[in-house]
Each structure stands twice: as structure tokens, then as C-alpha cells.
Design an enzyme around this catalytic site. Sequence first.
Site, PDB file in Angstrom:
ATOM      1  N   CYS A 159      -5.343  12.386  12.147  1.00  0.00           N
ATOM      2  CA  CYS A 159      -6.058  11.108  12.110  1.00  0.00           C
ATOM      3  C   CYS A 159      -5.929  10.517  13.507  1.00  0.00           C
ATOM      4  O   CYS A 159      -5.343  11.124  14.401  1.00  0.00           O
ATOM      5  CB  CYS A 159      -5.486  10.183  11.045  1.00  0.00           C
ATOM      6  SG  CYS A 159      -3.887   9.552  11.494  1.00  0.00           S
TER       7      CYS A 159
ATOM      8  N   ARG B  50      -0.231  14.751  12.563  1.00  0.00           N
ATOM      9  CA  ARG B  50       0.349  14.482  11.242  1.00  0.00           C
ATOM     10  C   ARG B  50       0.402  15.725  10.343  1.00  0.00           C
ATOM     11  O   ARG B  50      -0.237  15.817   9.301  1.00  0.00           O
ATOM     12  CB  ARG B  50      -0.396  13.331  10.577  1.00  0.00           C
ATOM     13  CG  ARG B  50      -0.326  12.079  11.449  1.00  0.00           C
ATOM     14  CD  ARG B  50      -0.936  10.876  10.831  1.00  0.00           C
ATOM     15  NE  ARG B  50      -0.085  10.341   9.766  1.00  0.00           N
ATOM     16  CZ  ARG B  50      -0.458   9.292   9.044  1.00  0.00           C
ATOM     17  NH1 ARG B  50      -1.616   8.728   9.270  1.00  0.00           N
ATOM     18  NH2 ARG B  50       0.314   8.835   8.079  1.00  0.00           N
TER      19      ARG B  50
ATOM     20  N   ARG C 293      -8.642  -0.428   4.192  1.00  0.00           N
ATOM     21  CA  ARG C 293      -7.775   0.556   3.543  1.00  0.00           C
ATOM     22  C   ARG C 293      -6.402  -0.059   3.260  1.00  0.00           C
ATOM     23  O   ARG C 293      -5.709   0.371   2.351  1.00  0.00           O
ATOM     24  CB  ARG C 293      -7.600   1.771   4.454  1.00  0.00           C
ATOM     25  CG  ARG C 293      -8.892   2.482   4.754  1.00  0.00           C
ATOM     26  CD  ARG C 293      -8.635   3.777   5.450  1.00  0.00           C
ATOM     27  NE  ARG C 293      -7.622   4.548   4.723  1.00  0.00           N
ATOM     28  CZ  ARG C 293      -7.209   5.746   5.110  1.00  0.00           C
ATOM     29  NH1 ARG C 293      -7.700   6.299   6.192  1.00  0.00           N
ATOM     30  NH2 ARG C 293      -6.312   6.396   4.422  1.00  0.00           N
TER      31      ARG C 293
ATOM     32  N   ASP D  28       4.518   0.691  11.956  1.00  0.00           N
ATOM     33  CA  ASP D  28       3.305   0.036  11.429  1.00  0.00           C
ATOM     34  C   ASP D  28       3.185  -1.412  11.889  1.00  0.00           C
ATOM     35  O   ASP D  28       2.181  -2.061  11.616  1.00  0.00           O
ATOM     36  CB  ASP D  28       3.293   0.076   9.893  1.00  0.00           C
ATOM     37  CG  ASP D  28       3.123   1.488   9.394  1.00  0.00           C
ATOM     38  OD1 ASP D  28       3.356   1.726   8.199  1.00  0.00           O
ATOM     39  OD2 ASP D  28       2.777   2.368  10.200  1.00  0.00           O
TER      40      ASP D  28
ATOM     41  N   LYS E  96       0.850  -1.207   0.000  1.00  0.00           N
ATOM     42  CA  LYS E  96       0.000   0.000   0.000  1.00  0.00           C
ATOM     43  C   LYS E  96       0.880   1.249   0.000  1.00  0.00           C
ATOM     44  O   LYS E  96       0.664   2.176  -0.783  1.00  0.00           O
ATOM     45  CB  LYS E  96      -0.887   0.000   1.246  1.00  0.00           C
ATOM     46  CG  LYS E  96      -1.548   1.350   1.538  1.00  0.00           C
ATOM     47  CD  LYS E  96      -2.433   1.315   2.744  1.00  0.00           C
ATOM     48  CE  LYS E  96      -1.748   1.652   4.018  1.00  0.00           C
ATOM     49  NZ  LYS E  96      -1.508   3.073   4.254  1.00  0.00           N
ATOM     50  N   ASN E  97       1.899   1.257   0.863  1.00  0.00           N
ATOM     51  CA  ASN E  97       2.670   2.497   1.047  1.00  0.00           C
ATOM     52  C   ASN E  97       3.710   2.725  -0.045  1.00  0.00           C
ATOM     53  O   ASN E  97       4.444   3.712  -0.001  1.00  0.00           O
ATOM     54  CB  ASN E  97       3.313   2.517   2.435  1.00  0.00           C
ATOM     55  CG  ASN E  97       2.251   2.669   3.510  1.00  0.00           C
ATOM     56  OD1 ASN E  97       1.084   2.946   3.211  1.00  0.00           O
ATOM     57  ND2 ASN E  97       2.633   2.440   4.754  1.00  0.00           N
TER      58      ASN E  97
HETATM   59  C1  EPZ Z   1       3.970   7.025   6.144  1.00  0.00           C
HETATM   60  O1  EPZ Z   1       3.169   8.056   6.682  1.00  0.00           O
HETATM   61  C2  EPZ Z   1       3.074   5.801   6.055  1.00  0.00           C
HETATM   62  N1  EPZ Z   1       1.950   6.087   5.166  1.00  0.00           N
HETATM   63  C3  EPZ Z   1       2.575   5.426   7.448  1.00  0.00           C
HETATM   64  O2  EPZ Z   1       1.822   4.232   7.323  1.00  0.00           O
HETATM   65  C4  EPZ Z   1       3.783   5.146   8.331  1.00  0.00           C
HETATM   66  O3  EPZ Z   1       3.334   4.849   9.645  1.00  0.00           O
HETATM   67  C5  EPZ Z   1       4.703   6.376   8.357  1.00  0.00           C
HETATM   68  O4  EPZ Z   1       5.077   6.719   7.001  1.00  0.00           O
HETATM   69  C6  EPZ Z   1       5.969   6.144   9.165  1.00  0.00           C
HETATM   70  O5  EPZ Z   1       6.653   5.048   8.645  1.00  0.00           O
HETATM   71  C7  EPZ Z   1       2.158   6.044   3.819  1.00  0.00           C
HETATM   72  O6  EPZ Z   1       3.252   5.779   3.347  1.00  0.00           O
HETATM   73  C8  EPZ Z   1       0.963   6.309   2.950  1.00  0.00           C
HETATM   74  P1  EPZ Z   1       5.964  10.474   8.239  1.00  0.00           P
HETATM   75  P2  EPZ Z   1       3.725   9.591   6.690  1.00  0.00           P
HETATM   76  O7  EPZ Z   1       5.879  11.703   7.424  1.00  0.00           O
HETATM   77  O8  EPZ Z   1       4.519   9.830   5.473  1.00  0.00           O
HETATM   78  C9  EPZ Z   1       5.768  13.821  11.570  1.00  0.00           C
HETATM   79  C10 EPZ Z   1       0.008   2.799   7.672  1.00  0.00           C
HETATM   80  O9  EPZ Z   1      -0.486   2.279   8.678  1.00  0.00           O
HETATM   81  N2  EPZ Z   1       5.707  14.771  10.450  1.00  0.00           N
HETATM   82  O10 EPZ Z   1       7.184   9.603   8.130  1.00  0.00           O
HETATM   83  O11 EPZ Z   1       2.587  10.476   6.985  1.00  0.00           O
HETATM   84  C11 EPZ Z   1       4.521  12.955  11.660  1.00  0.00           C
HETATM   85  O12 EPZ Z   1       3.512  13.626  12.396  1.00  0.00           O
HETATM   86  C12 EPZ Z   1       0.427   4.258   7.694  1.00  0.00           C
HETATM   87  O13 EPZ Z   1       0.218   2.208   6.574  1.00  0.00           O
HETATM   88  C13 EPZ Z   1       5.788  16.140  10.711  1.00  0.00           C
HETATM   89  O14 EPZ Z   1       5.907  16.561  11.865  1.00  0.00           O
HETATM   90  O15 EPZ Z   1       4.693   9.538   7.959  1.00  0.00           O
HETATM   91  C14 EPZ Z   1       5.018  11.729  12.372  1.00  0.00           C
HETATM   92  O16 EPZ Z   1       5.017  11.959  13.767  1.00  0.00           O
HETATM   93  C15 EPZ Z   1       0.176   4.884   9.052  1.00  0.00           C
HETATM   94  N3  EPZ Z   1       5.712  17.013   9.672  1.00  0.00           N
HETATM   95  C16 EPZ Z   1       6.463  11.596  11.878  1.00  0.00           C
HETATM   96  O17 EPZ Z   1       6.811  12.874  11.316  1.00  0.00           O
HETATM   97  C17 EPZ Z   1       5.593  16.599   8.375  1.00  0.00           C
HETATM   98  O18 EPZ Z   1       5.562  17.440   7.458  1.00  0.00           O
HETATM   99  C18 EPZ Z   1       6.641  10.567  10.791  1.00  0.00           C
HETATM  100  O19 EPZ Z   1       5.695  10.861   9.774  1.00  0.00           O
HETATM  101  C19 EPZ Z   1       5.517  15.208   8.127  1.00  0.00           C
HETATM  102  C20 EPZ Z   1       5.585  14.318   9.179  1.00  0.00           C
END
Ligand code: EPZ
Length: 419
Positions: A118, A123, A399, A307, A22-23
Amino acid sequence: MQKIVVSGGAPLEGEVRISGAKNAVLPILCATLLADGPVEIGNVPHLHDVRTTARLLGGLGAGIGHDIEAGIVRVDPRTVDSHLAPYDMVKTMRASVLVLGPLLAKHGEAEVSLPGGCAIGSRPVDLHIKALEALGAEIVVEHGFIKARAGRLRGGHVVFPMVSVGATENVLMAATLADGTTVIDNAAREPEIVDLADCLRAMGADIEGAGTSQIIVRGVDRLRGATHQVIADRIETGTFLVAGAMTRGRVVATHARPDTLDAVIGKLADAGADVTIDGDRITVDMRGRRPKAVDIVTEPHPGFPTDMQAQFMAMNCVAEGTGTIDETIFENRFMHVNELMRLGADIHIEGHRATVRGVERLSGAPVMATDLRASASLILAGLVADGETVIDRIYHLDRGYERIEQKLSGLGARIRRID
Ligand code: EPZ
């Protein structure tokens, strides 16, 4: 509202075929917007989020062909005539924000609704915005929208203060068509980013270092149509392997990518599972043995994946001994704890740490899913609980898991979906 009913007690035995990730497929679908011709993507999982993304691309004007059974999606971006990702689309799937970089790079403008938070956290997308501004984009956030404009993006130096998968993906995609070279430091190293880079290179992008913390992108004038097979889903794989271990069975995951699961396989071995790897097959054998409790700290790849945190918590609930789970990535990813406690789990939370004391047996009860991976952990717990566990709000599940009840039934689980 559909529910899933699980009856506990049966050790899982057999083979399960792993679907595309998915990711990986979500950013790759967004990357098709960069091309001057049609892109064909294979090994696409049949997931709600894939259909949502296809609808989003269609809404932008792209031509979409989706052969669900064959797992093939064809995107023809040549007819894109809109640069707006509307709120009703983004609020159902925050990964919609990944059209921002491609639209900006290809069309010089994008208007993307701010994704809401969410269940697992607020996020924000501040890192996405700062990274694109480093490539020369002019971005304002107003009335709930990210409004971005750029002449031609120019290569720049992006240094992420913290690792972000989505922000790395957005700026990686944008940099492929920028004028000049972009260096991305403290880049996320997830296998899904490597898969995205592989797809972009098939389209003619010049990228090196994907999978390391420094990615270098030399901008090109255009990207062509291409064909790409999506990488196997490491989180789906890990979920089924944990199911095999905690039910004291033997599960073989096929069409998997063992090289993307080192941290998970290590923790399964620490729990006492006999793990063997043979090409794209991973076997977990825990027949006749109770798992031992393991300590988990979630980290960016190649560390232990956030995850997989909820799934290992479910296993710790019935393991021998006490295990601690530290969630360092998201601020609120313990929503499954209260539901697991309804099944008789002994869990204590202090800040970002959950301490889980294994119990002999859980007892089935009605529970509620709160997010995608929490849903999976409740199913896993139901597989080892006495009696029936009824899981509500399972739209979260669909999802991210393709036909999960069929795949688990194929392993001997007593599981069914009811309306
Ligand atoms: C991706 O989300 C995945 N989703 C998530 O999978 C996964 O948990 C996550 O990466 C971490 O591995 C997809 O790939 C579609 P991040 P993403 O940006 O990109 C903070 C699942 O269950 N952050 O690495 O949104 C954020 O709040 C989902 O399949 C900021 O502060 O994750 C988090 O605490 C859930 N500012 C941390 O960084 C930003 O601009 C990591 O988020 C972006 C992120």
C-alpha cells in the site's frame, strides 16, 4: 471523486465523542469465524473498512446483521461454507488477511489472496505465515494466494523476530482452538490486541498475557457465541486532541480510553498543551498559545504510535522551533510531506527522519491524500492554513474516521465535503 474543503483560522472548541477502534473491530470481526454460535459486537464505528469486512464474512457464508446507527454487528458463523478470501476483496483492505488464522483453526483450510502493498510500504505477511506454520499449518504461496491447510492445529512456540500487530492477531486467534498450549514471544502489545483477547475470552478462549510481549494460549475444543463492546479508537482520539492543540483551542474527547494514549498525551504536554483526564474524558487546552515543536520516534506500543506520526508532523509544521520525526515502523510513511510542503511547510527528509521547522502560518492550497493518516494530517494542516485547503482522494479518510467532517464541524471547524 469527493473532496473535502477546509477553511483555516478557527480555534476548535467543544466536545467530540470517540467511536470504536477500527484496528480492534477488524480483527474482532474475523475472530467471530471461530465461534459455534452468533457473536454480537457493539460500539462498531461506521467505517468503509467495517463494511468491507462484513462483506468478506458474508462472502464466506456467514450470516451478517449490521445495524449501522446502533453500531452493532451480529455475525452468525454457523453457515460459513467457503474458505476463500478473494483478491478483489483483499486488495481493497489488507486486514482481510486476518481471516487466515480463524479459517485455518476452525475449518482446517483457508485460501487468502496475498494482500498487495500500500502507499506506506510493501507490508509483507511472512511473519503471519511462519507463525501459523509453527502451529502445524501447511502453507504454500502460489498464483497470488496463500493456501493453508491443517488437520487440527497444535500448540507451539512462536518467537517473532520483529513486532507485528497483524501477525500477533492471526496466530492468537488460531491458537485458541489448537490442541495444546501456544506461547507467543515478542508479541505486539497494542490495546487492540488486548481488546481482541477480551472478546476471545468472552467466547471461551483461555488466554493470558495479552498486552505484554508474551501471550500464553491454552487451546480449547470450541468457542461459543458472545457479546463484546469494541474499545475506543485511540488514534481517532489522538487526531482530535492534536487538532485542538494546533488550532490553539480546547477540545474534550469523550468515551475515550486515556490509558491507551500515554505516549501521545506525553507529547501533547511536551508541546505545551494543558492535558487533563477525568474518567473517559481527555481535555486538551492550548487556548492563546502556540504549540512548541516536539521530537517523535515511532515505536511499537507502548511507544509512540506510527498511526499518529502524520498528525504530529502537521502540528510541528506550525509549532515554535524545530522538531524531528523518525518513522521506524514503515518504510514509506512520509507521503504527506510533499503535500504539507504545498501548504508552505518547511520539512527536510533524510532517510527515516523528517526535520520540521515550524512556520508562523501555512497557506491553503489543493492537496492530495495518499493514505488514511496522511489524509487526517492534511485536514489538520488545513485547519490552521490561511484560506481554503481542498483535499482530494478522501476515500482513504472514510476507511478510518467516522463522519470526520461532522465531528470537526461540531468543534467549530469550517469544513465541508464536495462532490
Ligand atoms: C496494523 O497494521 C494497523 N492496521 C496499522 O494501522 C498500524 O500502522 C500497524 O499495525 C502498526 O501499528 C490494523 O490493525 C488493521 P504490522 P499491520 O504487522 O498489522 C512489517 C492505520 O492507519 N511486517 O505491525 O499490517 C510491516 O511491513 C493502519 O490504521 C513484516 O515485515 O502492521 C511493517 O513494516 C496503517 N512482515 C511492520 O512489520 C509481516 O508478516 C509492522 O507491521 C508483517 C509485518
